[in-house]
Design a protein around this motif. Structure first.
Motif, PDB file in Angstrom:
ATOM      1  N   ALA A 190       0.853  -1.181   0.000  1.00  0.00           N
ATOM      2  CA  ALA A 190       0.000   0.000   0.000  1.00  0.00           C
ATOM      3  C   ALA A 190       0.891   1.234   0.000  1.00  0.00           C
ATOM      4  CB  ALA A 190      -0.931   0.013   1.208  1.00  0.00           C
ATOM      5  N   THR A 191       0.332   2.357  -0.450  1.00  0.00           N
ATOM      6  CA  THR A 191       1.058   3.618  -0.490  1.00  0.00           C
ATOM      7  C   THR A 191       0.698   4.450   0.730  1.00  0.00           C
ATOM      8  OG1 THR A 191       1.007   3.564  -2.912  1.00  0.00           O
ATOM      9  CG2 THR A 191       1.528   5.664  -1.871  1.00  0.00           C
ATOM     10  N   THR A 192       1.694   4.931   1.459  1.00  0.00           N
ATOM     11  CA  THR A 192       1.488   5.736   2.661  1.00  0.00           C
ATOM     12  C   THR A 192       1.082   7.157   2.277  1.00  0.00           C
ATOM     13  OG1 THR A 192       3.743   6.564   2.799  1.00  0.00           O
ATOM     14  CG2 THR A 192       3.315   4.380   3.739  1.00  0.00           C
ATOM     15  N   PRO A 193       0.586   7.950   3.241  1.00  0.00           N
ATOM     16  CA  PRO A 193       0.267   9.354   2.933  1.00  0.00           C
ATOM     17  C   PRO A 193       1.453  10.149   2.405  1.00  0.00           C
ATOM     18  CG  PRO A 193      -0.750   8.694   4.996  1.00  0.00           C
ATOM     19  CD  PRO A 193       0.140   7.564   4.594  1.00  0.00           C
ATOM     20  N   SER A 194       2.678   9.724   2.734  1.00  0.00           N
ATOM     21  CA  SER A 194       3.874  10.410   2.214  1.00  0.00           C
ATOM     22  C   SER A 194       4.315   9.835   0.867  1.00  0.00           C
ATOM     23  CB  SER A 194       5.014  10.314   3.232  1.00  0.00           C
ATOM     24  OG  SER A 194       5.307   8.953   3.542  1.00  0.00           O
ATOM     25  N   ASP A 195       3.461   9.034   0.226  1.00  0.00           N
ATOM     26  CA  ASP A 195       3.685   8.517  -1.125  1.00  0.00           C
ATOM     27  C   ASP A 195       4.800   7.469  -1.187  1.00  0.00           C
ATOM     28  OD1 ASP A 195       2.724   8.505  -3.725  1.00  0.00           O
ATOM     29  OD2 ASP A 195       4.330   9.810  -4.435  1.00  0.00           O
ATOM     30  N   VAL A 196       5.022   6.759  -0.099  1.00  0.00           N
ATOM     31  CA  VAL A 196       6.011   5.683  -0.060  1.00  0.00           C
ATOM     32  C   VAL A 196       5.272   4.354  -0.082  1.00  0.00           C
ATOM     33  CG1 VAL A 196       7.872   4.612   1.252  1.00  0.00           C
ATOM     34  CG2 VAL A 196       7.671   7.104   1.180  1.00  0.00           C
ATOM     35  N   TYR A 197       5.715   3.443  -0.931  1.00  0.00           N
ATOM     36  CA  TYR A 197       5.076   2.132  -1.046  1.00  0.00           C
ATOM     37  C   TYR A 197       5.718   1.179  -0.046  1.00  0.00           C
ATOM     38  CZ  TYR A 197       2.644  -1.726  -3.312  1.00  0.00           C
ATOM     39  OH  TYR A 197       1.824  -2.798  -3.579  1.00  0.00           O
ATOM     40  N   VAL A 198       4.887   0.538   0.786  1.00  0.00           N
ATOM     41  CA  VAL A 198       5.375  -0.346   1.842  1.00  0.00           C
ATOM     42  C   VAL A 198       4.537  -1.616   1.860  1.00  0.00           C
ATOM     43  CG1 VAL A 198       6.195   1.566   3.283  1.00  0.00           C
ATOM     44  CG2 VAL A 198       3.849   0.706   3.563  1.00  0.00           C
ATOM     45  N   VAL A 199       5.060  -2.638   2.508  1.00  0.00           N
ATOM     46  CA  VAL A 199       4.265  -3.837   2.775  1.00  0.00           C
ATOM     47  C   VAL A 199       3.294  -3.517   3.904  1.00  0.00           C
ATOM     48  CG1 VAL A 199       4.316  -6.208   3.600  1.00  0.00           C
ATOM     49  CG2 VAL A 199       6.012  -5.432   1.952  1.00  0.00           C
ATOM     50  N   ASP A 200       2.014  -3.761   3.665  1.00  0.00           N
ATOM     51  CA  ASP A 200       0.973  -3.317   4.577  1.00  0.00           C
ATOM     52  C   ASP A 200      -0.037  -4.435   4.789  1.00  0.00           C
ATOM     53  OD1 ASP A 200      -0.728  -1.505   6.060  1.00  0.00           O
ATOM     54  OD2 ASP A 200      -1.954  -1.356   4.254  1.00  0.00           O
ATOM     55  N   GLY A 201       0.196  -5.264   5.805  1.00  0.00           N
ATOM     56  CA  GLY A 201      -0.730  -6.343   6.111  1.00  0.00           C
ATOM     57  C   GLY A 201      -0.651  -7.476   5.092  1.00  0.00           C
ATOM     58  N   THR A 202      -1.678  -8.291   5.085  1.00  0.00           N
ATOM     59  CA  THR A 202      -1.712  -9.473   4.229  1.00  0.00           C
ATOM     60  C   THR A 202      -3.080  -9.589   3.565  1.00  0.00           C
ATOM     61  OG1 THR A 202      -2.484 -10.925   6.015  1.00  0.00           O
ATOM     62  CG2 THR A 202      -0.095 -10.714   5.728  1.00  0.00           C
ATOM     63  N   SER A 203      -3.138 -10.416   2.534  1.00  0.00           N
ATOM     64  CA  SER A 203      -4.418 -10.868   1.991  1.00  0.00           C
ATOM     65  C   SER A 203      -4.537 -12.356   2.292  1.00  0.00           C
ATOM     66  CB  SER A 203      -4.497 -10.619   0.480  1.00  0.00           C
ATOM     67  OG  SER A 203      -3.521 -11.382  -0.207  1.00  0.00           O
ATOM     68  N   GLN A 204      -5.725 -12.768   2.700  1.00  0.00           N
ATOM     69  CA  GLN A 204      -5.968 -14.167   3.049  1.00  0.00           C
ATOM     70  C   GLN A 204      -7.078 -14.705   2.158  1.00  0.00           C
ATOM     71  OE1 GLN A 204      -6.585 -14.687   7.259  1.00  0.00           O
ATOM     72  NE2 GLN A 204      -4.627 -13.732   7.800  1.00  0.00           N
ATOM     73  N   HIS A 205      -6.749 -15.762   1.431  1.00  0.00           N
ATOM     74  CA  HIS A 205      -7.692 -16.392   0.517  1.00  0.00           C
ATOM     75  C   HIS A 205      -8.071 -17.758   1.076  1.00  0.00           C
ATOM     76  CE1 HIS A 205      -6.218 -13.914  -3.194  1.00  0.00           C
ATOM     77  NE2 HIS A 205      -6.457 -13.174  -2.140  1.00  0.00           N
ATOM     78  N   VAL A 206      -9.336 -17.929   1.379  1.00  0.00           N
ATOM     79  CA  VAL A 206      -9.859 -19.201   1.876  1.00  0.00           C
ATOM     80  C   VAL A 206     -10.846 -19.716   0.838  1.00  0.00           C
ATOM     81  CG1 VAL A 206     -11.119 -20.372   3.716  1.00  0.00           C
ATOM     82  CG2 VAL A 206      -9.560 -18.480   4.271  1.00  0.00           C
ATOM     83  N   GLY A 207     -10.683 -20.970   0.418  1.00  0.00           N
ATOM     84  CA  GLY A 207     -11.544 -21.435  -0.655  1.00  0.00           C
ATOM     85  C   GLY A 207     -11.784 -22.924  -0.658  1.00  0.00           C
ATOM     86  N   LEU A 208     -12.758 -23.315  -1.464  1.00  0.00           N
ATOM     87  CA  LEU A 208     -13.093 -24.710  -1.726  1.00  0.00           C
ATOM     88  C   LEU A 208     -12.934 -24.944  -3.229  1.00  0.00           C
ATOM     89  CD1 LEU A 208     -16.355 -25.093   0.405  1.00  0.00           C
ATOM     90  CD2 LEU A 208     -14.090 -25.963   0.983  1.00  0.00           C
ATOM     91  N   GLU A 209     -12.368 -26.093  -3.586  1.00  0.00           N
ATOM     92  CA  GLU A 209     -12.121 -26.375  -4.992  1.00  0.00           C
ATOM     93  C   GLU A 209     -12.424 -27.833  -5.291  1.00  0.00           C
ATOM     94  OE1 GLU A 209      -8.686 -25.368  -8.337  1.00  0.00           O
ATOM     95  OE2 GLU A 209      -8.151 -25.491  -6.217  1.00  0.00           O
ATOM     96  N   GLY A 210     -13.020 -28.070  -6.427  1.00  0.00           N
ATOM     97  CA  GLY A 210     -13.310 -29.429  -6.861  1.00  0.00           C
ATOM     98  C   GLY A 210     -13.043 -29.582  -8.343  1.00  0.00           C
ATOM     99  N   ALA A 211     -12.620 -30.784  -8.758  1.00  0.00           N
ATOM    100  CA  ALA A 211     -12.328 -31.033 -10.170  1.00  0.00           C
ATOM    101  C   ALA A 211     -12.684 -32.475 -10.509  1.00  0.00           C
ATOM    102  CB  ALA A 211     -10.857 -30.758 -10.474  1.00  0.00           C
ATOM    103  N   TRP A 212     -13.055 -32.684 -11.761  1.00  0.00           N
ATOM    104  CA  TRP A 212     -13.423 -34.033 -12.214  1.00  0.00           C
ATOM    105  C   TRP A 212     -13.097 -34.155 -13.697  1.00  0.00           C
ATOM    106  CZ3 TRP A 212     -17.503 -34.966 -15.786  1.00  0.00           C
ATOM    107  CH2 TRP A 212     -17.754 -36.323 -16.027  1.00  0.00           C
TER     108      TRP A 212
END
Length: 351
Positions: A190-212
């Motif tokens: 994410a970009t801070t108010p001072s316009d610096v790009y930093v690592v900011d938290g995480t994204s969490q993907h939870v899912g169900l998947e099936g294949a045949w």
């Protein structure tokens, strides 16, 4: 290097590998002079803007080297199987602005990323499993930020999965299937108010998947589906909501029929569906879901001892109009339309 060894009733398939990678991006100066030239609008009713091809914008040159040593072991005893491994990585990264306005310190770090899995044969040709693993995320600050092109510190992604897979082998039909649940956690920027790009938290993907997948005589069938719940976590500078441009579901169905002619021609149809996606970080606007139909004909023949596959395909058969995705780049959100009905012909030679 690979080899096998037995310790009592346990069989081990052991492997070791070494990988060396060197990457240099030397981009020099560029022409990206929109402030003096001017800005148009989406309607296109602005007068022609003057050109300014002078090389005034400094790109960021990226220099990166990595060395990786990987050790792995696949074990089997009775109805049990286990997989374990670890990758040791030495990574060296540096960014240099083309006009030498900044040179980042050399980031040199060693990191270990292990993985493991355990499987059990619960029935003939049916296995239950659980797996866990880590990976390395290499993030660079995007253009239009104060630290554009700078490498950010190394962070890890993690994935956990549990599932069941199997196959049914018959004299007239064959079926392969799998179901799984997974959770993926990876860093977000994410970009801070001072316009610096930093690592900011995480994204969490939870899912169900099936294949045949199935085959019976000249017929083949396949299908897969995924339901996804994606959330942003622990963000300071962005909304802790769903990440942008991630579909909430994916579905694909296909069927094919092989005509028993001398040329052995296969006709295949594919139905592809993708769910809604959030457009902005505040989760106020979404692009709708879409469904597309594809059709293809293919045949394989021998030519001078080589296999040649000829294919005629129609993508987006019914000329569906939809927004395919909505990526964010250069501080702007882009709506990318689905391509109109497209016909392609190709030939592939397998040596």
């Amino acid at each position: 290097m690979e080899g096998s060894v037995e310790t009592g009733s346990v069989k081990h398939d052991i492997g070791a590998s070494f990988l060396r990678s060197v990457h240099f991006s030397d981009l020099h100066m560029a022409s990206f002079n929109y402030p003096p030239v001017g800005v148009g609008n989406i309607s296109g009713n602005f007068p022609d803007l003057p050109e300014d091809p002078s090389l005034q914008y400094p790109n960021t040159d990226r220099h990166e080297r990595s060395s990786e040593v990987t050790l792995r072991d696949a074990m089997q005893w009775g109805n049990w199987r286990a997989w374990m491994g670890v990758r040791h990585s030495q990574i060296r990264r540096q960014a240099i602005r083309a006009d030498n306005s900044f040179v980042t310190p050399v980031l040199h770090k060693a990191v270990n990323t292990p993985w493991a899995a355990l499987g059990y044969t619960v029935a003939p040709q049916t296995q239950a499993y659980v797996s866990w693993g880590e990976g390395i995320e290499l993030i660079y600050a995007p253009r239009n930020t104060a630290n554009a092109g700078s490498p950010l510190p190394l962070f890890k992604s993690r994935q956990t999965e549990v599932g069941l897979k199997g196959q049914v082998l018959g004299a007239r039909a064959t079926h392969h299937w799998s179901v799984s649940a997974f959770r993926i956690s990876k860093p977000e920027g994410a970009t801070t108010p001072s316009d610096v790009y930093v690592v900011d938290g995480t994204s969490q993907h939870v899912g169900l998947e099936g294949a045949w997948q199935g085959r019976r005589g000249p017929w083949t069938w396949a299908g897969s589906a995924m339901l996804l719940d994606a959330k942003r976590k622990d963000s300071v500078y962005a909304a802790n909501l769903a990440p942008t441009n991630v579909p909430e579901r994916l579905i694909k169905l296909s069927t094919g029929y092989t005509f028993q002619t001398p040329a052995s021609i296969t006709l295949q149809g594919d139905l592809v569906h993708e769910g809604r996606r959030w457009v902005d970080v505040d989760n106020t606007t979404r692009i709708p879901s879409w469904t597309r139909m594809d059709l293809s004909l293919r045949t394989t023949q021998q030519w001078q001892g080589q296999a040649v596959t000829w294919k005629l395909a129609v993508k987006n058969l019914f000329d569906k109009r939809a927004w395919r995705e909505a990526p964010t780049s250069f501080d702007h959100i882009y709506l990318l339309p689905m391509a109109e009905r497209t016909i392609t012909a190709s030939a592939q030679i397998d040596f």
